[in-house]
Design an enzyme around this catalytic site. Structure first.
Site, PDB file in Angstrom:
ATOM      1  N   ALA A  51      -1.283   1.904   3.430  1.00 29.46           N
ATOM      2  CA  ALA A  51      -2.649   2.454   3.472  1.00 29.46           C
ATOM      3  C   ALA A  51      -2.718   3.988   3.423  1.00 29.46           C
ATOM      4  O   ALA A  51      -3.365   4.546   2.534  1.00 29.46           O
ATOM      5  CB  ALA A  51      -3.373   1.891   4.693  1.00 29.46           C
ATOM      6  N   ASP A 229      -4.790  -1.738   7.648  1.00 27.98           N
ATOM      7  CA  ASP A 229      -5.336  -1.213   6.387  1.00 27.98           C
ATOM      8  C   ASP A 229      -6.802  -0.839   6.518  1.00 27.98           C
ATOM      9  O   ASP A 229      -7.317  -0.062   5.719  1.00 27.98           O
ATOM     10  CB  ASP A 229      -5.150  -2.224   5.258  1.00 27.98           C
TER      11      ASP A 229
HETATM   12  O1  MRU Z   1       0.012  -4.257   0.141  1.00 24.15           O
HETATM   13  P1  MRU Z   1       0.635  -3.110   0.899  1.00 24.15           P
HETATM   14  O2  MRU Z   1       2.117  -3.103   0.844  1.00 24.15           O
HETATM   15  O3  MRU Z   1       0.017  -1.779   0.522  1.00 24.15           O
HETATM   16  O4  MRU Z   1       0.219  -3.397   2.396  1.00 24.15           O
HETATM   17  C1  MRU Z   1       0.620  -2.517   3.412  1.00 24.15           C
HETATM   18  C2  MRU Z   1       0.263  -2.972   4.770  1.00 24.15           C
HETATM   19  O5  MRU Z   1      -0.370  -3.973   4.955  1.00 24.15           O
HETATM   20  C3  MRU Z   1       0.645  -2.087   5.895  1.00 24.15           C
HETATM   21  O6  MRU Z   1       0.871  -2.835   7.048  1.00 24.15           O
HETATM   22  C4  MRU Z   1      -0.522  -1.120   6.147  1.00 24.15           C
HETATM   23  O7  MRU Z   1      -0.825  -0.394   4.982  1.00 24.15           O
HETATM   24  C5  MRU Z   1      -0.311  -0.197   7.252  1.00 24.15           C
HETATM   25  S1  MRU Z   1       1.098   0.834   6.994  1.00 24.15           S
HETATM   26  C6  MRU Z   1       0.826   2.338   7.301  1.00 24.15           C
END
Ligand code: MRU
Length: 345
Positions: A51, A229
């Protein structure tokens, strides 16, 4: 623009480079971002992901592909493409809102736009440090911690969110061990979190997502830390698919369950988890798998698939949120602490 360097993103001589996360852990290949359209594709393909990192990468590309001659309408058209690249992580929208705001307020002052993107980068590094310090206090010597997806330096431009907390506890000398959910379908845990833990020399064990219940039933997990997110104002939050399952099992086994996020992950316009848009992805990701190792399919070619990239965990399953430098309990979240902190009434 200043030269900038993070684990999977760098700016050198006004050019933006992205470490292709789809090739990790076996190959470390840096991609030169050639246009805003190219950045959009890189985000959609999850070559850059996580995110906070998505928001910063998008903002840097917007600044770098703007110049003294870019008009407000051209700027807004580029911004819109980036905003629509992925729907769930609100850090993307929050960062782009701030880019739009400075562009409008300064009447497209190019230098101010560049500075805003640099500020977003510096802010994330600082927020990661705050989360790491506040969260590490929750970890005790000897803890076995379980985590899901990848929330480290590959998901931010700093130490990370949940993984940053784990790294900080390790650097404080606490003897910890991490269970890593592989995180189907795209294996951010199995490919990326393992890679980061090895870089930090933190002992870990990789598990399939459906093994955490057995571990908890055997008393082998003391705490769970995940990222987020999008956090709604009532404390409900979206995170990688499988987070909700984990929260339910933690609640059953009374294992403390925390999410760790910077304030850039809060959606001040979203009252509850019901308002969080969830990205749906391609069926191929569930029928099989692809990566640097190639492509394999095990399900029938046309198998019907359900593939949401995220799920929403209700606040009632949280022990607390580590938000920047504070740990907010479920009770505080339910009594509207996010509104008070973010000055929204
Ligand atoms: O689909 P992604 O890999 O972008 O998903 C990422 C996540 O779900 C993480 O847990 C989330 O972004 C928090 S990390 C700072």
């Amino acid at each position: 623009m200043k030269n900038l360097e993070a684990l999977s993103l760098k700016v050198a001589n006004n050019q933006l480079y992205i470490l292709d996360q789809q090739l990790l852990p076996d190959e470390e290949k840096w991609l030169l971002v050639e246009s805003v359209d190219h950045m959009v594709q890189i985000i959609k393909d999850l070559k850059v992901r996580g995110a906070p990192l998505i928001g910063i990468a998008a903002s840097l590309s917007l600044a770098l592909f703007t110049n003294e001659n870019t008009t407000w309408n051209e700027f807004k058209a580029l911004e819109k493409k980036l905003r629509e690249s992925r729907p769930t992580a609100v850090n993307l929208m929050n960062a782009l809102d701030r880019m739009l705001e400075i562009a409008e307020r300064s009447s497209m002052d190019y230098q101010k736009i560049v500075e805003q993107a640099e500020n977003l980068f510096a802010e994330d590094v600082e927020l990661c440090l705050q989360m790491a310090k506040a969260g590490a206090d929750l970890i005790e010597d000897g803890d076995n911690i379980l985590t899901h997806c990848n929330t480290g330096g590959l998901a931010t431009v700093g130490l990370g969110t949940a993984l940053g907390v784990i790294v900080q506890a390790h650097q404080q000398g606490k003897k910890i061990h991490v269970y890593v959910d592989e995180t189907r379908p795209l294996l951010q845990g199995g490919r990326l979190t393992t890679w980061e833990l090895e870089q930090h020399n933190i002992p870990y064990t990789l598990i399939c997502d459906n093994m955490s219940g057995k571990l908890m039933a055997e008393g082998k997990v003391q705490k769970v830390f995940v990222g987020a997110d999008r956090i709604a104002m009532n404390g409900d939050f979206a995170n990688k698919i499988g987070t909700y399952n984990l929260a339910v099992i933690c609640s059953h086994h009374k294992v403390p369950f925390y999410t760790v996020a910077p304030q850039t992950t809060v959606d001040t316009e979203c009252a509850s988890g019901a308002g969080i848009p969830v990205e749906m992805r391609k069926p191929e990701e569930v029928r099989g798998i692809y990566g640097s190792f190639g492509e394999i399919r095990w399900a029938p070619k046309n198998a019907k698939v359900f593939n949401p990239a995220f799920d929403v965990t209700p606040c009632g399953l949280l022990t607390g949120i580590v938000l920047d430098g504070k740990v907010l309990s479920q009770g505080e979240l339910k009594s509207g602490v996010l509104k008070r902190i973010l000055n929204k009434g």
